[in-house]
Design a protein around this motif. Structure first.
Motif, short mmCIF file in Angstrom:
data_model
loop_
_atom_site.label_atom_id
_atom_site.label_comp_id
_atom_site.label_asym_id
_atom_site.label_seq_id
_atom_site.Cartn_x
_atom_site.Cartn_y
_atom_site.Cartn_z
N UNK A 204 -37.32 15.96 43.09
CA UNK A 204 -37.01 16.38 41.72
C UNK A 204 -35.83 17.35 41.71
N UNK A 205 -35.82 18.29 42.67
CA UNK A 205 -34.71 19.25 42.75
C UNK A 205 -33.40 18.52 43.00
N UNK A 206 -33.39 17.56 43.90
CA UNK A 206 -32.17 16.82 44.20
C UNK A 206 -31.70 16.03 42.97
N UNK A 207 -32.66 15.45 42.23
CA UNK A 207 -32.31 14.69 41.02
C UNK A 207 -31.71 15.63 39.98
N UNK A 208 -32.34 16.77 39.77
CA UNK A 208 -31.84 17.74 38.79
C UNK A 208 -30.46 18.25 39.19
N UNK A 209 -30.27 18.56 40.47
CA UNK A 209 -28.97 19.05 40.92
C UNK A 209 -27.88 18.01 40.73
N UNK A 210 -28.21 16.74 40.93
CA UNK A 210 -27.24 15.67 40.70
C UNK A 210 -26.82 15.64 39.24
N UNK A 211 -27.80 15.78 38.33
CA UNK A 211 -27.48 15.79 36.90
C UNK A 211 -26.64 17.02 36.53
N UNK A 212 -26.99 18.16 37.14
CA UNK A 212 -26.24 19.38 36.83
C UNK A 212 -24.80 19.29 37.30
N UNK A 213 -24.59 18.67 38.44
CA UNK A 213 -23.21 18.48 38.92
C UNK A 213 -22.41 17.63 37.93
N UNK A 215 -22.98 17.56 34.70
CA UNK A 215 -22.69 18.45 33.58
C UNK A 215 -21.46 19.30 33.87
N UNK A 216 -21.38 19.80 35.10
CA UNK A 216 -20.24 20.63 35.49
C UNK A 216 -18.95 19.83 35.42
N UNK A 217 -18.98 18.59 35.93
CA UNK A 217 -17.78 17.73 35.87
C UNK A 217 -17.39 17.44 34.43
N UNK A 218 -18.40 17.17 33.58
CA UNK A 218 -18.10 16.87 32.17
C UNK A 218 -17.50 18.09 31.47
N UNK A 219 -18.01 19.27 31.79
CA UNK A 219 -17.49 20.50 31.17
C UNK A 219 -16.04 20.71 31.54
N UNK A 220 -15.69 20.39 32.79
CA UNK A 220 -14.30 20.55 33.22
C UNK A 220 -13.39 19.49 32.61
N UNK A 221 -13.94 18.33 32.37
CA UNK A 221 -13.13 17.24 31.83
C UNK A 221 -12.90 17.39 30.33
N UNK A 222 -13.75 18.18 29.66
CA UNK A 222 -13.62 18.38 28.22
C UNK A 222 -13.49 19.87 27.97
N UNK A 242 -13.22 32.14 46.11
CA UNK A 242 -13.60 30.73 46.13
C UNK A 242 -15.11 30.61 46.25
N UNK A 243 -15.76 30.13 45.18
CA UNK A 243 -17.20 29.89 45.19
C UNK A 243 -17.43 28.40 45.08
N UNK A 244 -18.32 27.88 45.89
CA UNK A 244 -18.59 26.45 45.85
C UNK A 244 -19.42 26.11 44.62
N UNK A 245 -19.36 24.85 44.22
CA UNK A 245 -20.17 24.42 43.09
C UNK A 245 -21.66 24.51 43.40
N UNK A 246 -22.03 24.56 44.67
CA UNK A 246 -23.44 24.72 45.02
C UNK A 246 -23.99 26.00 44.41
N UNK A 247 -23.18 27.07 44.39
CA UNK A 247 -23.61 28.35 43.82
C UNK A 247 -23.84 28.20 42.32
N UNK A 248 -22.92 27.53 41.64
CA UNK A 248 -23.04 27.34 40.20
C UNK A 248 -24.26 26.48 39.87
N UNK A 249 -24.45 25.39 40.58
CA UNK A 249 -25.57 24.49 40.33
C UNK A 249 -26.90 25.19 40.58
#
Length: 447
Positions: A204-213, A215-222, A242-249
């Motif tokens: 479930x954590x991996x599924x949620x993190x995939x969805x959150x990533x 969201x992050x890509x969509x936020x940057x694209x719009x 430099x912070x990785x997206x892992x920290x944000x997710x």
């Protein structure tokens, strides 16, 4: 209490000259008493062992617990680390703000904190987003006549959090299911086999993190999109270093967790206390009618002193975070004792919330203590949110949500000519750890 402690473990022992609480069970230690009756356990330990004692947290090991008021200062101490949190719950809290110290903590926190300040929440329109969702849910309770209150507040908080992320309504059932599986990581035995909680929770954590990533890509694209998640991503990308997206997710996932479980519990207790105290309900209704609408900005909250006092007193009497683990990096003086470097510490927030040394008539639920005060809110008054560098980043968001909820509840119920009534005992079945909440079976009627 006797039924929650092991009758075969009555030998008195010392660790580093500090007494060990008897009554631990094999494998689970004192967890039965910690989970089911933490207040009595702390009082019993203080009465029989003094202000410093060891509690056995089962898989998390022994934590030296101190009920001396000096222990609260550990939350600000430079030689006390939060890294123990990640070691206790690595699957769930690894990489998050709550488990980082020093520069790593400041860098990650500074990258997203602006989005959670009143100005950021107002610019993102969070209050305007939440108000109709809360009103609709309260109206549904009113139409049904009675509800299992914690289940309902939990569902409401999930909907609010998911609305922050722009999750479409048709996707909510899938997110609910994954979220419930994620929570299993809190109590999952360390056995990784198909069908067991650890395997399901990790999936479930991996599924949620995939969805959150995504969201992050969509936020940057719009870049013109608004909202809390977009603001977090924008602030993160503008931050120094430099912070990785892992920290944000990881920290958006933490928002999901903390924003749901703890706030839902507080919301449920607020309704329970309103049902218990008709005079308090009448005062809230009078305030709501005077205000006339659900507030949507922090600037509006000053008009709702009764709702805010109810929020603060509920947190004091029914803290959702009851214990905080820490590690001593250097030898410390704590009360009248020297604590060796490396000691695992437990800071009992529940004890300090209801301490006669800090609060007058601490066992009484009194909103007047907040309405009559003239001095500013102190760190000890909001200790459920922590203090120092690790004060909860979501404090202003929770403050807004719960005042909105109070006013919406009062306006909707008054219009329908009903008030909350407690249909079952409120104390039986409540839990205190890893977070505290009332029983899932408590029902509230509206009549």
């Amino acid at each position: 209490m006797d039924m929650l402690l092991n009758p075969l473990d009555r030998r008195h022992r010392l660790r580093h000259d500090i007494p060990v609480m008897p009554g631990a069970f094999p494998m689970v230690g004192h967890l039965p008493a910690i989970v089911c009756d933490l207040p009595r356990l702390l009082r019993h330990a203080e009465r029989t062992l003094g202000s410093h004692f060891w509690l056995n947290f089962g898989p998390a090991g022994h934590l030296m617990t101190c009920v001396d008021p000096d222990a609260f200062a550990l939350l600000r101490h430079k030689d006390v680390s939060s890294a123990l949190i990640e070691e206790i719950a690595p699957e769930l809290l690894g990489g998050t703000l709550v488990a980082k110290d020093g520069g790593a903590h400041r860098q990650a926190r500074d990258a997203i904190k602006a989005a959670f300040l009143p100005k950021g929440l107002t610019q993102a329109g969070i209050g305007d987003l939440f108000a109709p969702v809360i009103r609709a849910r309260v109206q549904a309770w009113c139409d049904r006549g009675d509800v299992a209150i914690l289940r309902e507040t939990g569902d409401l908080m999930l909907k609010l959090i998911f609305s922050l992320m722009g999750i479409p309504a048709q996707d909510l059932p899938g997110w609910h299911r994954k979220y419930r599986q994620l929570l299993q990581l809190i109590v999952a035995p360390p056995v990784d086999l198909p069908g067991l909680p650890l395997r399901r929770g990790r999936a479930a954590r991996d599924w949620i993190d995939t969805q959150l990533r995504q969201f992050v890509r969509d936020a940057r694209a719009h870049a013109v999109r608004t909202g809390l998640i977009s603001d977090m991503v924008s602030a993160f990308d503008r931050s120094d270093g430099a912070l990785s997206d892992d920290v944000l997710v990881a920290n958006i996932r933490l928002l999901l967790l903390a924003g749901h479980d703890t706030t839902a519990s507080t919301m449920a207790w607020m309704v329970i206390e309103l049902a218990r105290q008709p005079v308090l309900w009448d005062a809230l209704v009078e305030e709501a009618l005077r205000v006339g609408a659900v507030p949507t900005r922090h600037a509006d909250l000053a008009q709702c002193p009764v709702a805010e006092a109810l929020f603060r007193e509920t947190l004091r009497v029914h803290p959702t975070t009851t214990l905080l683990p820490r590690r001593a990096l250097q030898e410390l003086q704590l009360g009248q004792r020297r604590i060796p470097a490396g000691t695992h510490l437990c800071i009992p927030l529940l004890h300090f919330s209801t301490s006669a040394l800090l609060h007058e008539a601490p066992d009484e639920f009194r909103v007047a203590r907040w309405l009559q005060r003239t001095e500013p809110i102190r760190p000890v008054d909001m200790l459920q949110f922590g203090t120092g560098p690790h004060v909860c980043i979501g404090y202003h968001l929770v403050w807004l949500e719960l005042v909105q909820f109070c006013i919406a509840l009062a306006l909707t119920m008054h219009k329908a000519g009903v008030r909350p009534r407690l249909l079952s005992g409120a104390e039986k079945g409540r839990r205190y750890y890893p977070t505290a909440h009332p029983s899932m079976t408590i029902r509230i009627g509206f009549s």
